[in-house]
Motif scaffolding. Structure first.
Motif, PDB file in Angstrom:
ATOM      1  N   HIS A  60       4.218 -14.241  -4.036  1.00 54.70           N
ATOM      2  CA  HIS A  60       4.482 -13.565  -4.815  1.00 54.70           C
ATOM      3  C   HIS A  60       5.412 -13.819  -5.893  1.00 54.70           C
ATOM      4  O   HIS A  60       5.301 -13.614  -7.261  1.00 54.70           O
ATOM      5  CB  HIS A  60       4.722 -12.054  -4.451  1.00 54.70           C
ATOM      6  CG  HIS A  60       4.766 -10.916  -5.620  1.00 54.70           C
ATOM      7  ND1 HIS A  60       6.127 -10.828  -6.388  1.00 54.70           N
ATOM      8  CD2 HIS A  60       4.115 -10.019  -6.041  1.00 54.70           C
ATOM      9  CE1 HIS A  60       5.673  -9.602  -7.171  1.00 54.70           C
ATOM     10  NE2 HIS A  60       4.424  -9.259  -6.984  1.00 54.70           N
ATOM     11  N   GLU A 288      -3.418   0.793  -6.091  1.00 56.41           N
ATOM     12  CA  GLU A 288      -3.319  -0.002  -4.767  1.00 56.41           C
ATOM     13  C   GLU A 288      -4.566  -0.727  -4.759  1.00 56.41           C
ATOM     14  O   GLU A 288      -4.802  -1.802  -4.050  1.00 56.41           O
ATOM     15  CB  GLU A 288      -3.452   0.972  -3.996  1.00 56.41           C
ATOM     16  CG  GLU A 288      -3.639   0.690  -2.386  1.00 56.41           C
ATOM     17  CD  GLU A 288      -2.413  -0.283  -1.697  1.00 56.41           C
ATOM     18  OE1 GLU A 288      -2.506  -0.556  -0.399  1.00 56.41           O
ATOM     19  OE2 GLU A 288      -1.481  -0.671  -2.701  1.00 56.41           O
ATOM     20  N   ARG A 291      -4.453  -3.928  -6.416  1.00 54.78           N
ATOM     21  CA  ARG A 291      -3.602  -4.916  -5.616  1.00 54.78           C
ATOM     22  C   ARG A 291      -4.459  -5.412  -4.438  1.00 54.78           C
ATOM     23  O   ARG A 291      -4.375  -6.597  -4.158  1.00 54.78           O
ATOM     24  CB  ARG A 291      -2.362  -4.222  -5.048  1.00 54.78           C
ATOM     25  CG  ARG A 291      -1.301  -4.788  -4.098  1.00 54.78           C
ATOM     26  CD  ARG A 291      -0.542  -4.180  -3.326  1.00 54.78           C
ATOM     27  NE  ARG A 291      -1.276  -3.411  -2.184  1.00 54.78           N
ATOM     28  CZ  ARG A 291      -1.587  -4.073  -1.175  1.00 54.78           C
ATOM     29  NH1 ARG A 291      -1.272  -5.205  -0.913  1.00 54.78           N
ATOM     30  NH2 ARG A 291      -2.219  -3.354  -0.115  1.00 54.78           N
ATOM     31  N   ALA A 294      -7.892  -7.603  -6.224  1.00 51.28           N
ATOM     32  CA  ALA A 294      -7.902  -7.924  -7.400  1.00 51.28           C
ATOM     33  C   ALA A 294      -9.318  -8.567  -8.110  1.00 51.28           C
ATOM     34  O   ALA A 294      -9.601  -9.557  -7.381  1.00 51.28           O
ATOM     35  CB  ALA A 294      -6.564  -8.673  -7.763  1.00 51.28           C
ATOM     36  N   ASN A 328      -0.563 -10.581  -4.423  1.00 56.67           N
ATOM     37  CA  ASN A 328      -0.840  -9.181  -4.271  1.00 56.67           C
ATOM     38  C   ASN A 328      -0.676  -8.925  -2.722  1.00 56.67           C
ATOM     39  O   ASN A 328      -0.836  -7.610  -2.421  1.00 56.67           O
ATOM     40  CB  ASN A 328      -2.114  -8.681  -4.825  1.00 56.67           C
ATOM     41  CG  ASN A 328      -1.901  -8.690  -6.516  1.00 56.67           C
ATOM     42  OD1 ASN A 328      -0.746  -8.796  -7.060  1.00 56.67           O
ATOM     43  ND2 ASN A 328      -3.093  -8.143  -7.264  1.00 56.67           N
ATOM     44  N   ARG A 329      -1.077  -9.891  -1.599  1.00 48.22           N
ATOM     45  CA  ARG A 329      -1.095  -9.754  -0.330  1.00 48.22           C
ATOM     46  C   ARG A 329       0.358 -10.193   0.398  1.00 48.22           C
ATOM     47  O   ARG A 329       0.310 -10.450   1.603  1.00 48.22           O
ATOM     48  CB  ARG A 329      -2.387 -10.309   0.411  1.00 48.22           C
ATOM     49  CG  ARG A 329      -3.595  -9.581  -0.180  1.00 48.22           C
ATOM     50  CD  ARG A 329      -3.782  -8.043   0.677  1.00 48.22           C
ATOM     51  NE  ARG A 329      -5.280  -7.696   0.277  1.00 48.22           N
ATOM     52  CZ  ARG A 329      -6.463  -7.808   1.081  1.00 48.22           C
ATOM     53  NH1 ARG A 329      -5.747  -8.259   2.410  1.00 48.22           N
ATOM     54  NH2 ARG A 329      -7.518  -7.409   0.728  1.00 48.22           N
ATOM     55  N   PHE A 334       5.107  -6.646  -0.294  1.00 44.87           N
ATOM     56  CA  PHE A 334       4.275  -5.415   0.110  1.00 44.87           C
ATOM     57  C   PHE A 334       4.373  -5.341   1.596  1.00 44.87           C
ATOM     58  O   PHE A 334       3.778  -5.933   2.268  1.00 44.87           O
ATOM     59  CB  PHE A 334       3.034  -5.572  -0.365  1.00 44.87           C
ATOM     60  CG  PHE A 334       2.736  -5.632  -1.983  1.00 44.87           C
ATOM     61  CD1 PHE A 334       3.118  -4.602  -3.006  1.00 44.87           C
ATOM     62  CD2 PHE A 334       2.513  -7.060  -2.201  1.00 44.87           C
ATOM     63  CE1 PHE A 334       3.138  -5.125  -4.385  1.00 44.87           C
ATOM     64  CE2 PHE A 334       2.525  -7.125  -3.850  1.00 44.87           C
ATOM     65  CZ  PHE A 334       2.575  -6.462  -4.807  1.00 44.87           C
ATOM     66  N   ASP A 346       4.139   1.756  -6.351  1.00 42.96           N
ATOM     67  CA  ASP A 346       3.909   0.662  -7.197  1.00 42.96           C
ATOM     68  C   ASP A 346       4.966  -0.216  -7.082  1.00 42.96           C
ATOM     69  O   ASP A 346       6.200  -0.104  -7.568  1.00 42.96           O
ATOM     70  CB  ASP A 346       3.700   1.072  -8.600  1.00 42.96           C
ATOM     71  CG  ASP A 346       3.196  -0.083  -9.522  1.00 42.96           C
ATOM     72  OD1 ASP A 346       3.113  -1.126  -9.182  1.00 42.96           O
ATOM     73  OD2 ASP A 346       3.089   0.118 -10.981  1.00 42.96           O
ATOM     74  N   ALA A 349       2.290  -5.221  -8.084  1.00 36.17           N
ATOM     75  CA  ALA A 349       1.091  -6.136  -8.268  1.00 36.17           C
ATOM     76  C   ALA A 349       0.989  -6.774  -9.499  1.00 36.17           C
ATOM     77  O   ALA A 349       1.248  -6.262 -10.623  1.00 36.17           O
ATOM     78  CB  ALA A 349      -0.189  -5.002  -7.796  1.00 36.17           C
ATOM     79  N   SER A 351      -2.101  -8.107 -10.485  1.00 37.23           N
ATOM     80  CA  SER A 351      -3.603  -8.296 -11.035  1.00 37.23           C
ATOM     81  C   SER A 351      -3.949  -8.591 -12.428  1.00 37.23           C
ATOM     82  O   SER A 351      -4.885  -9.368 -12.739  1.00 37.23           O
ATOM     83  CB  SER A 351      -4.329  -7.078 -10.530  1.00 37.23           C
ATOM     84  OG  SER A 351      -3.930  -6.801  -9.108  1.00 37.23           O
TER      85      SER A 351
END
Length: 409
Positions: A60, A288, A291, A294, A328-329, A334, A346, A349, A351
Motif C-alpha cells: 500500500h 469496504e 476495498r 476492487a 487494498n489487502r 488494514f 475508511d 483504499a 480502488s
C-alpha cells in the motif's frame, strides 16, 4: 508416550517455500483468487518482475507513493500496442493518446480541468436520481425468483445513470453499450490481433456515435455542456474520445463493481445480514466492498528515468503495474485485511487511484454501489448466490465476474 513426545519434539522443520515465479495474471488459479499471490509479493518481493516483464508494486505505501512519483509516467510503454508510435497504425493507439489516463504534464492538467469542471457542474445542477433508478430496477428482479444480478440489474443501472449524466438518449444507449467493453482493453494487454482489430472497430463506432450526439445535442447532459465552450478549446477527436472514456468507464467498471460487491457480501452472510439489519450502512459497505474486491486490479505506469527500489533497478521505458487490489489487502494498512467488515473505518483504499490521475467518476460510482446495496438490503434479505463459486473473467487488470446468478426463495 515418550516416543510420541520425541516425535513431536524433534519434528523436522517444514521445507522452505519455493522461490517466487513471475506472476501470470492469466493463470487459472490467479484469475480465480489472486489474493494469496499478492500477499506473498507483499511479504517477500514487493517490487516483482511479472510474467509479462512489467514490474509489479504490491504494498500500500509503495503504491500510494508511486501514484504521485514523477519518475513514473502515464504514456504507454514504447512496446505497447497503444504506444504513440502506433498512432497512425491503430485507432486504439490514437485514442489512448487523446484520453486522460494516458497523458501527462500540462496537457493532462488542461484537459482534466476542462472535463472536471464540466463534470462537477453537470452533477451539481442536474444530478441523476440514483436511488430512484436503483429502486425501480431492483423492484423488477426478485419477483423472478432467479436472476443475473450483473446483467439484469447492475448493467442497466450503470447504463441508465451514465446515460443520464452524459445526455445519451435512451434510443442510442444499446448500440453504444455494445462497444463500451472494448474501450477498456486500452487498460490491459491486448490478448490477440483479433481483439485489437475488434477494439479499433468499436472505437470507431464510439467516435461516430458520440459525434452524432455532439452535433445534435439538444437535451441536458454533459455532451451538450461540453459541446459549448469546451468544443472551442479542445480538438474534436480529443473531445469525442474522452466522452467515450467517460461512457465506457461509467459502465464497464461500475456494473462489475456492483456485482463483485454483492458476491463478496453474499459469500459472507453475516455481513449481508448486518447490512440488511441496518441498510443505512450502505455507503460504508460500498467503500469496504470496493476495498475488498476492487474491479481494477492494477493501473499502469512507465519508468521515466532509471532508479532503484527495494533492491531492484527499474529502467527507463519499463512498464510498472501498481497493484491496487494488493494495496487494498495490505495488513500493514488494514487490520485483518482479508476479512470483509462493513463497519471498517475508511482508511485509504486505493480502488480509484489517488491524485491527479484518480478516477473522475469515483463519487458517482460509489453512489451507485451504495444505492444498489441499500435497495437490495431493504427489500431482499434472503438473497443468496445460486452458485457457490463465482467465475471471473480472464482479463488481466480487471476483477470482473462473468455473471452473478442469485436466488430469492
Amino acid at each position: 508416550m515418550l516416543t510420541d513426545w520425541l516425535r513431536r519434539r524433534w519434528r523436522p522443520a517444514p521445507p522452505p517455500a519455493p522461490p517466487l515465479s513471475p506472476l501470470d495474471f492469466t493463470a487459472p488459479d490467479v484469475v480465480q483468487d489472486p489474493y494469496p499471490y499478492f500477499a506473498r509479493l507483499r511479504r517477500e518481493e514487493p517490487v516483482h518482475r511479472g510474467a509479462g516483464g512489467a514490474w509489479l508494486i504490491a504494498r500500500h505505501a509503495d503504491v500510494q507513493a508511486a501514484l504521485a512519483d514523477p519518475r513514473l509516467g502515464n504514456a504507454p510503454a514504447p512496446y505497447a500496442v497503444i504506444a504513440p508510435r502506433n498512432r497512425t497504425r491503430y485507432l486504439c493507439a490514437e485514442v489512448a493518446g487523446n484520453t486522460l489516463p494516458f497523458i501527462d504534464g500540462a496537457r493532462h492538467a488542461a484537459l482534466r480541468r476542462t472535463l472536471a469542471q464540466a463534470w462537477a457542474a453537470q452533477l451539481r445542477e442536474t444530478p441523476p436520481d440514483i436511488d430512484a433508478h436503483a429502486r425501480r430496477l431492483w423492484a423488477a428482479c426478485p419477483a423472478r425468483g432467479q436472476f443475473d444480478l450483473l446483467h439484469d440489474f447492475a448493467t442497466p443501472l450503470a447504463v441508465t445513470v451514465i446515460g443520464e449524466v452524459l445526455g445519451v438518449p435512451v434510443a442510442a444507449r444499446e448500440a453504444l453499450q455494445a462497444d463500451a467493453r472494448h474501450f477498456l482493453y486500452l487498460f490491459t494487454a491486448m490478448p490477440s490481433h483479433a481483439v485489437r482489430e475488434a477494439t479499433d472497430a468499436a472505437l470507431g463506432r464510439l467516435r461516430h456515435g458520440f459525434a452524432h450526439l455532439l452535433d445534435g445535442a439538444a437535451g441536458p447532459g454533459l455532451i451538450r455542456r461540453l459541446g459549448g465552450a469546451a468544443a472551442q478549446t479542445l480538438d474534436r477527436e480529443v473531445l469525442l474520445d474522452n466522452l467515450a472514456l467517460l461512457w465506457a468507464d461509467g459502465i464497464g467498471n461500475v456494473d462489475v463493481g456492483i456485482a463483485a460487491a454483492f458476491a463478496a457480501l453474499l459469500r459472507h452472510p453475516e455481513q449481508w445480514q448486518a447490512l440488511c439489519a441496518q441498510p443505512d450502512l450502505s455507503p460504508a459497505a460500498a467503500g469496504e466492498c470496493l476495498r475488498f474486491e476492487a474491479p481494477a486490479q492494477f493501473i499502469g505506469r512507465v519508468v521515466q528515468e532509471d532508479f532503484d527500489w527495494h533492491g531492484q533497478t527499474l529502467r527507463r521505458g519499463q512498464a510498472v503495474l501498481l497493484l491496487l487490489a494488493s494495496a487494498n489487502r495490505d495488513e500493514n494498512r488494514f487490520p485483518a485485511a482479508d476479512r470483509l467488515d462493513i463497519r471498517r473505518p475508511d482508511t485509504g483504499a486505493l480502488s480509484f487511484g489517488r491524485g491527479h490521475h484518480s478516477c473522475l467518476g469515483a463519487a458517482l460510482a460509489r453512489g451507485q454501489l451504495a444505492a444498489a446495496l441499500q435497495s437490495a438490503a431493504e427489500r431482499t434479505p434472503r438473497l443468496h448466490l445460486t452458485q457457490a463459486t463465482v467465475q471471473w473473467q480472464v482479463r488481466p487488470g480487471h476483477r470482473w465476474p462473468h455473471a452473478l446468478p442469485v436466488t430469492v426463495p
